[in-house]
Scaffold this motif. Structure first.
Motif, PDB file in Angstrom:
ATOM      1  N   ASP A  53       7.330  11.888  -7.769  1.00 15.16           N
ATOM      2  CA  ASP A  53       6.463  10.939  -7.107  1.00 15.16           C
ATOM      3  C   ASP A  53       6.769  10.704  -5.469  1.00 15.16           C
ATOM      4  OD1 ASP A  53       8.811   9.414  -8.575  1.00 15.16           O
ATOM      5  OD2 ASP A  53       7.830   7.868  -7.221  1.00 15.16           O
ATOM      6  N   LEU A  54       7.951  10.859  -5.104  1.00 10.80           N
ATOM      7  CA  LEU A  54       8.364  10.723  -3.844  1.00 10.80           C
ATOM      8  C   LEU A  54       8.048  11.824  -2.861  1.00 10.80           C
ATOM      9  CD1 LEU A  54      11.656   8.757  -4.063  1.00 10.80           C
ATOM     10  CD2 LEU A  54       9.196   7.865  -3.693  1.00 10.80           C
ATOM     11  N   LEU A  55       7.325  12.948  -3.554  1.00 15.13           N
ATOM     12  CA  LEU A  55       7.249  14.286  -2.695  1.00 15.13           C
ATOM     13  C   LEU A  55       5.780  14.166  -1.886  1.00 15.13           C
ATOM     14  CD1 LEU A  55       8.329  16.830  -5.414  1.00 15.13           C
ATOM     15  CD2 LEU A  55       9.556  16.239  -3.264  1.00 15.13           C
ATOM     16  N   SER A  56       5.600  13.208  -1.624  1.00 16.02           N
ATOM     17  CA  SER A  56       4.190  12.688  -0.869  1.00 16.02           C
ATOM     18  C   SER A  56       4.363  11.424   0.134  1.00 16.02           C
ATOM     19  CB  SER A  56       2.937  12.420  -1.839  1.00 16.02           C
ATOM     20  OG  SER A  56       3.123  11.113  -2.543  1.00 16.02           O
ATOM     21  N   PHE A  57       3.633  11.618   1.189  1.00 14.84           N
ATOM     22  CA  PHE A  57       3.570  10.502   2.045  1.00 14.84           C
ATOM     23  C   PHE A  57       3.254   9.061   1.271  1.00 14.84           C
ATOM     24  CE2 PHE A  57       1.104   7.467   4.637  1.00 14.84           C
ATOM     25  CZ  PHE A  57       1.915   7.418   5.608  1.00 14.84           C
ATOM     26  N   GLN A  58       2.099   9.318   0.549  1.00 16.92           N
ATOM     27  CA  GLN A  58       1.958   8.174  -0.133  1.00 16.92           C
ATOM     28  C   GLN A  58       3.173   7.518  -1.141  1.00 16.92           C
ATOM     29  OE1 GLN A  58      -0.188  10.748   0.012  1.00 16.92           O
ATOM     30  NE2 GLN A  58      -1.286   9.612   1.532  1.00 16.92           N
ATOM     31  N   GLY A  59       3.895   8.238  -1.884  1.00 16.84           N
ATOM     32  CA  GLY A  59       4.881   8.105  -2.748  1.00 16.84           C
ATOM     33  C   GLY A  59       5.738   7.247  -1.875  1.00 16.84           C
ATOM     34  N   ILE A  60       6.338   7.786  -0.636  1.00 14.70           N
ATOM     35  CA  ILE A  60       7.422   7.359   0.219  1.00 14.70           C
ATOM     36  C   ILE A  60       7.045   6.016   0.866  1.00 14.70           C
ATOM     37  CG2 ILE A  60       8.829   7.591   2.375  1.00 14.70           C
ATOM     38  CD1 ILE A  60       9.734   9.460   0.291  1.00 14.70           C
ATOM     39  N   ALA A  61       5.765   6.036   1.227  1.00 15.61           N
ATOM     40  CA  ALA A  61       5.215   4.714   1.890  1.00 15.61           C
ATOM     41  C   ALA A  61       5.195   3.560   0.527  1.00 15.61           C
ATOM     42  CB  ALA A  61       3.761   4.874   2.168  1.00 15.61           C
ATOM     43  N   ARG A  62       4.815   3.856  -0.522  1.00 17.71           N
ATOM     44  CA  ARG A  62       4.645   3.108  -1.585  1.00 17.71           C
ATOM     45  C   ARG A  62       6.040   2.381  -2.094  1.00 17.71           C
ATOM     46  NH1 ARG A  62       3.941   6.578  -5.935  1.00 17.71           N
ATOM     47  NH2 ARG A  62       1.625   7.005  -5.374  1.00 17.71           N
ATOM     48  N   TYR A  63       6.905   3.537  -1.789  1.00 17.23           N
ATOM     49  CA  TYR A  63       8.210   2.794  -2.285  1.00 17.23           C
ATOM     50  C   TYR A  63       9.119   2.041  -1.346  1.00 17.23           C
ATOM     51  CZ  TYR A  63      13.160   3.497  -4.286  1.00 17.23           C
ATOM     52  OH  TYR A  63      14.472   3.172  -4.857  1.00 17.23           O
ATOM     53  N   LEU A  64       8.798   2.421  -0.045  1.00 17.47           N
ATOM     54  CA  LEU A  64       9.542   1.708   1.158  1.00 17.47           C
ATOM     55  C   LEU A  64       9.023   0.207   1.211  1.00 17.47           C
ATOM     56  CD1 LEU A  64      11.338   1.612   3.449  1.00 17.47           C
ATOM     57  CD2 LEU A  64       9.468   2.870   4.806  1.00 17.47           C
ATOM     58  N   ALA A  65       7.560   0.133   1.034  1.00 19.73           N
ATOM     59  CA  ALA A  65       6.935  -1.100   1.021  1.00 19.73           C
ATOM     60  C   ALA A  65       7.277  -2.035  -0.017  1.00 19.73           C
ATOM     61  CB  ALA A  65       5.307  -1.116   0.958  1.00 19.73           C
ATOM     62  N   SER A  66       7.615  -1.335  -1.376  1.00 14.24           N
ATOM     63  CA  SER A  66       7.934  -2.212  -2.382  1.00 14.24           C
ATOM     64  C   SER A  66       9.344  -2.817  -1.981  1.00 14.24           C
ATOM     65  CB  SER A  66       7.883  -1.560  -3.658  1.00 14.24           C
ATOM     66  OG  SER A  66       6.685  -1.103  -3.960  1.00 14.24           O
ATOM     67  N   TYR A  67      10.456  -1.730  -1.693  1.00  8.90           N
ATOM     68  CA  TYR A  67      11.718  -2.334  -1.364  1.00  8.90           C
ATOM     69  C   TYR A  67      12.135  -3.068  -0.361  1.00  8.90           C
ATOM     70  CZ  TYR A  67      16.874  -1.419  -1.504  1.00  8.90           C
ATOM     71  OH  TYR A  67      18.039  -1.462  -1.532  1.00  8.90           O
ATOM     72  N   LEU A  68      11.218  -3.154   0.570  1.00  5.83           N
ATOM     73  CA  LEU A  68      11.208  -4.363   1.575  1.00  5.83           C
ATOM     74  C   LEU A  68      10.371  -5.519   1.187  1.00  5.83           C
ATOM     75  CD1 LEU A  68      10.651  -1.745   4.991  1.00  5.83           C
ATOM     76  CD2 LEU A  68      12.713  -3.000   3.908  1.00  5.83           C
ATOM     77  N   GLY A  69       9.592  -5.294   0.180  1.00  2.00           N
ATOM     78  CA  GLY A  69       8.871  -6.754  -0.403  1.00  2.00           C
ATOM     79  C   GLY A  69       7.883  -7.056   0.416  1.00  2.00           C
ATOM     80  N   LEU A  70       7.083  -6.018   1.197  1.00  2.00           N
ATOM     81  CA  LEU A  70       6.254  -5.968   2.099  1.00  2.00           C
ATOM     82  C   LEU A  70       4.708  -6.163   1.265  1.00  2.00           C
ATOM     83  CD1 LEU A  70       7.120  -3.768   4.935  1.00  2.00           C
ATOM     84  CD2 LEU A  70       7.418  -6.206   4.814  1.00  2.00           C
ATOM     85  N   LYS A  71       4.606  -5.295   0.212  1.00  2.00           N
ATOM     86  CA  LYS A  71       3.493  -5.074  -0.636  1.00  2.00           C
ATOM     87  C   LYS A  71       3.861  -5.132  -2.163  1.00  2.00           C
ATOM     88  CE  LYS A  71       0.812  -2.261   2.339  1.00  2.00           C
ATOM     89  NZ  LYS A  71       0.133  -1.034   2.620  1.00  2.00           N
ATOM     90  N   GLN A  72       2.765  -5.950  -2.795  1.00  2.00           N
ATOM     91  CA  GLN A  72       3.037  -5.924  -4.225  1.00  2.00           C
ATOM     92  C   GLN A  72       2.828  -4.815  -4.983  1.00  2.00           C
ATOM     93  OE1 GLN A  72       1.028  -9.220  -5.905  1.00  2.00           O
ATOM     94  NE2 GLN A  72       2.108  -8.828  -8.099  1.00  2.00           N
TER      95      GLN A  72
END
Length: 552
Positions: A53-72
């Motif tokens: 799931d991390l083999l895409s721009f969307q997957g990386i952005a999704r995970y990074l935003a969740s980890y930083l608590g920026l997006k639910q």
């Protein structure tokens, strides 16, 4: 590990904030995504093979935003299929590439960058999750060029004719394998098949011949594409469903709408994709036992949310998004909690037990056996302990109890192996394109159910596959092994289901059975699509060890 290139500017726009280099590097390391390279415009990140799931721009952005608590974490949902959103699967694909899972994406707003992202995730998934298209192959097509419903069927290669991607002239299925660059590269995936699979629309236009190539007429998306048809084909229903879910979630993150399709198999109907979260019950004492610390429910919830998972504190259930194909068991949830909580926060203390290790007697014997077999010119193979039930039973003409996995995610890995020889036959099946003779051996553990317990037995199997592989040749190899181990063995005629009657013997020593040796049955060879004769033996290393120790 596979790598993925991510544009910095677009990444910061997607998560809604700009990070300093130090903060970005620290966060990526904590997330378990090592930074391979970096320049002013791009990041090159390493992604572990278990996180497709991390083999895409969307997957990386999704995970990074969740980890930083920026997006639910988003709740993904596919729209119900419209009346003609169907794929009709013909029975002719059953022996070629039997399964497909599909979706339709609408409301697409594509530019050059987004098309590049789609191509990147498709190719990365092919290489990793799809095992170079052997396990799963993916196709994305402009729906504007397609008439629904779509049919998935197989036919003789000379009857399949279309212009493959990058070519203007029509070619038959066999010509594509012989002349097209992708056909040459992946020809081995259809080697020996009398029928080739293909997708075709209701007006008779061929979309693609998976897992090889799309059609040049209907298989190219562009900036003008507003709707797309997505398909995953392969040999395991769970895998193709997971593949289409990963791509569907990436498209939803792009702002697209995803519609389900009705898959009409000869014996059933399935709705694809299924984007409902998987629910796994979490045992809090289990978490404490493996992490070594007690976390309250708020801490567990916060830690899981950082990795994109939701924890229901009332039911102790974890909601796992459809793209997280790596989460199979509670231990995977413990790992996610550790990542979200922070490994650096976990207490460390020296082990209270100190001991001096030494090589076990079994490993010493296995090392000696390995040297003997290698001196005979054999190549060592290593197969998984997990395998498919049919490989252990029907394909080798056996019927006996196996150790089954509870809630197995794939029919290819739903039992523990009871014998070593079926794995070697599968290895030969996957290496038919290499020169003969092929002479292999493998040592490993076999798992034998006995009542409510499981016996783990170390075994050795050897197989010779060539035009002159017979009982005499395989007997010579076994005789050399037994002579070097100073074991005097007896051979008595035996009927072994995987071997030719009259060309099979039971091996015993000191009155104890060691195993079987013989020429592999033609029916078994056919089951594994092997055209060369083969002879083999399988013996118990555990019994050999006992005989050697008794002599000392």
């Amino acid at each position: 590990m596979p790598t993925i290139s991510i544009p910095k500017k677009e990444l910061f726009e997607a998560i809604g904030t700009k990070l300093s280099p130090a903060k970005l590097h620290e966060t990526l390391a904590s997330m378990g995504i090592p930074l391979e390279a970096e320049d002013d415009k791009e990041l090159t990140l390493e992604v572990t093979a278990n996180r497709p799931d991390l083999l895409s721009f969307q997957g990386i952005a999704r995970y990074l935003a969740s980890y930083l608590g920026l997006k639910q974490q988003s709740m993904y949902k596919a729209q119900s299929p419209k009346e003609n959103y169907k794929v009709i699967i013909d029975s002719s694909v059953k022996k070629v590439r039997p399964y497909t899972a599909c979706a339709i994406a609408g409301n697409l707003s594509l530019n050059d960058e987004k098309i590049r992202e789609l191509i990147q995730i498709q190719e990365k998934l092919h290489i990793t999750f799809g095992r170079n298209r052997k396990k799963v192959a993916i196709g994305i097509y402009p729906l504007e060029s397609i008439s629904l419903p779509i049919h998935y069927k197989a036919d003789k290669p000379e009857k399949i004719s279309f212009a493959p991607l990058g070519f203007s002239r029509k070619m038959t299925g066999m010509q594509i394998l012989q002349q097209h660059p992708s056909g040459k590269e992946y020809a081995g995936l259809l080697e020996g098949k009398s029928h080739f699979p293909f997708f075709i629309d209701s007006k008779g236009s061929i979309l693609s011949m998976p897992p090889i190539i799309n059609s040049d007429d209907t298989g190219k998306i562009s900036e003008s594409t507003k709707e797309a048809f997505i398909e995953c084909s392969g040999f395991d229903m769970d895998s193709v469903m997971q593949g289409v879910s990963i791509i569907s979630c990436a498209l939803l993150d792009m702002g697209a709408k995803v519609f389900s399709m009705k898959l009409c198999y000869p014996d059933k109907e399935i709705i694809s994709p299924r984007l409902e979260p998987q629910k796994i019950k979490l045992d809090l004492s289990y978490v404490e036992r493996y992490l070594g610390i007690r976390l309250n429910k708020n801490e567990i919830s916060s830690s899981l949310r950082k990795t994109g998972l939701e924890f229901n504190q009332g039911t102790d259930q974890v909601m796992v998004p459809p793209y997280r194909t790596d989460i199979l068991h509670q231990i995977d949830l413990v790992e996610e909690i550790a990542v979200g909580y922070g490994y650096s926060k976990l207490p460390s203390e020296p082990s209270p037990v100190f001991s001096v290790g030494k090589e076990s007697p079994t490993e010493i014997l296995k090392k000696k056996i390995r040297e003997i077999m290698a001196s005979c010119g054999l190549v060592e193979a290593k197969n998984y302990y997990l395998t498919g039930e049919e490989y252990e039973t029907s394909m080798v003409l056996k019927s006996y109890k196996l150790v089954h996995l509870k809630n197995s995610m794939s029919s290819d890995f739903n039992v523990l192996r009871r014998a070593i020889l079926p794995g070697l036959l599968r290895t030969l099946q996957k290496n038919k394109h290499h020169d003969y003779s092929q002479e292999l051996f493998e040592q490993g553990t076999a798992f034998i159910p006995k009542g409510t317990s499981i016996i783990e037995e170390e075994r050795l199997a050897c197989i010779l596959c060539s035009k002159d592989a017979d009982y005499t040749r395989i007997r010579q190899v076994l005789d050399i092994l037994l002579r070097e181990l100073d074991i005097k063995a007896a051979f008595s005629e035996k009927t072994g289901s995987a071997f030719i009657e009259g060309r099979c013997a039971e091996v015993s020593a000191d009155g104890k059975p060691l195993g079987l040796i013989g020429e592999v049955s033609p029916e078994v060879l056919d089951n594994f699509s092997l055209e060369m004769p083969a002879s083999a033996f399988e013996v118990s290393v555990s019994t050999l060890k006992g005989l050697i120790e008794k002599r000392l």
